[in-house]
Structure formats: C-alpha cells, structure tokens
Design a protein around this motif. Structure first.
Motif: not given
Length: 286
Positions: A236-244
């Motif tokens: 979740a953290g990796f995906i959220a940061a990437s989308l940001d």
C-alpha cells in the motif's frame, strides 16, 4: 472515483496470540483471541484509503455472517465495496493465524468463496476511472484476464502473488506487470517478470530491481508484535507513494515505513496515515 482497484482475497481472520509457535506434537498457550476482516487485497485496500488514495475492492465473500461483517468493516474504512461479489452457496474464506511474542506467524487457511470470483462479471465501468490495478491472491487465469483488461484501459498493474506462487503458474500475469512484489522465497520461484521487482526482506528492509535501476533501503527499527499484514501495508505504501509522483527509491522508503508500522500493532490492518509514516521516518533508520 477510485484511483486504485485491488483484486483478490477477502477473508475473515481469527488471530491467536500465543506464547510460542509449537512444533510437531507441541502445544502453545493462547493469551488473546481476535477476529476481524483480512485477506491481502482487502488489507492493501484499507492501507491505501488510510494514505488518502480512493480505492475499490474486487473479490468475493460467502453468504454468511463472516462475509457480511467483512463487507461492513471495509465500507466503514472507506473502501468502495460496490463490486464485491457474493457466493451464497459457499462460506467466506477463514484464516486462523497464530502469532508468537516476537511477531512471527503461522497460518492455517480454510478455503471459501475467494475462488468463486468471476472476472467476467466486472463491468468496464469498474476499471475505466482508475489509474492502477493491484492483483493479489486471485487464480492466475483470473488475474491475467483482469491485467489485460486494465492495461487496455490505460491502467498500470502491480502483482503480489503471495505464498501460492510456488504451486500455481503466475508467470503470464507477472510478465504483464509493471511492478511485482515478492519476498526472497517467492523470488526464487519466479523467472519471467515484465516490470520492476520489489523484494521484501522483512526486518532487513527491501530493494527495487529493474533493467536500468536498483534501489535499496535497510528498513526502520520496529518493536514487532505481529507481522501479519506487514507485506500488505508495504505494498500500500509503495503504490500510494508512486501515485503521488515519488520515484522508486522514495516509494521504497515509504513502503518500509508502512510495513514497520503494521508490525507494531496486533492484527492484519495497520492504521496507516501519512502522519504516521512521517513520525516513523523521524525516528530514523536502524
């Protein structure tokens, strides 16, 4: 509208906190028992919502009270449950999870409605508004069909095949993925990956490896009490940061922070937030 679609297992978890994980013919004392929603896809969806990413979940539950409770928990957390399917003739999948005093786990699964999920029943409108599809735990053929549809609609795709990667042929969907999450044991079983590989190494941190890049991060000091769901929080953290807009190196730092936060609480779902991530980062590296 959801930015991320998570697809995979929606479980009911029964967690036994024990003094030690027993060996063959051994016995452990149960100190605490908890029950609540679980399943990798559901855990990632909740983590993303905590990190301010609108998320929908695709999966299936049984027509029983566990399925009803799992849906209610997800909706209360802010996850879009519109396209969760119900298999009335099957029970909701249940995982019995034993956790010892240092956070190590042992999992016993009772198969249920997860494999009843029908990808053909997912309308195009469920995928069209999103930016990213995250697949975890679904049957390889189902995951491959959804990855194909998502990429045709312009979504990026990540896959976390989990423990079953050794027993099932996930290579067709892994070859399509932009990002694949694997632990060291799982990585030894995989030969064909289309995008970057994010290798999770628990308390030893993690790394991102691609054709022209490599990033490593040694992780954060954490007082681990339960590692259940730590890998889901990491994703979740990796995906959220990437989308940001973060690059893979920064996304890895955020992912390790989320995994550490999850290991410090009991249960499969950490209460992730950007404030909690920043507070952990301020504590520094190991």
């Amino acid at each position: 509208m959801p930015r991320v679609i998570c697809v995979g297992h929606v479980n009911w978890d029964v967690t036994l906190h024990v003094d030690d994980l027993p060996g063959p013919d051994g016995e452990a004392q149960v100190r605490e028992l908890q029950a609540g929603g679980g399943g990798s896809a559901a855990n990632v969806a909740c983590g993303l919502v905590g990190l301010d990413v609108e998320t929908a979940l695709l999966g299936s539950v049984g027509g029983d009270s566990n399925g009803t409770e799992a849906r209610h928990e997800l909706a209360a957390a802010g996850v879009d449950t519109t396209h969760i399917q119900t298999a009335p003739d099957r029970p909701t999948a249940v995982k019995y999870i034993a956790v010892d005093d240092v956070g190590e786990v042992m999992v016993f699964g009772v198969p249920g409605a997860n494999e009843a999920f029908d990808a053909a029943g997912v309308p195009e409108a469920a995928l069209a508004p999103a930016e990213h599809l995250h697949l975890t735990g679904q049957a390889p053929a189902t995951a491959t069909r959804l990855a194909e549809r998502a990429q045709a609609a312009g979504l990026t795709v990540s896959v976390d095949p989990g423990r079953q990667v050794e027993a099932r042929d996930f290579e067709p969907v892994l070859a399509r993925a932009d990002v694949v999450f694997l632990n060291d044991r799982e990585a030894r079983c995989v030969t064909d990956v289309g995008g970057v590989v994010v290798r999770k190494r628990g308390h030893e941190g993690a790394e991102v490896v691609g054709d022209d890049e490599r990033h490593t991060h040694r992780g954060f000091a954490a007082a681990a009490v339960d590692t259940t769901g730590a890998g889901d929080a990491f994703a979740a953290g990796f995906i959220a940061a990437s989308l940001d807009g973060a690059d893979h190196g920064e996304a890895l730092v955020v992912a390790n922070a989320c995994g550490a936060l999850a290991s410090e609480i009991r249960g499969a779902r950490a209460d992730l937030s950007w404030a909690a991530v920043e507070a952990l980062r301020s504590r520094g590296l190991e």
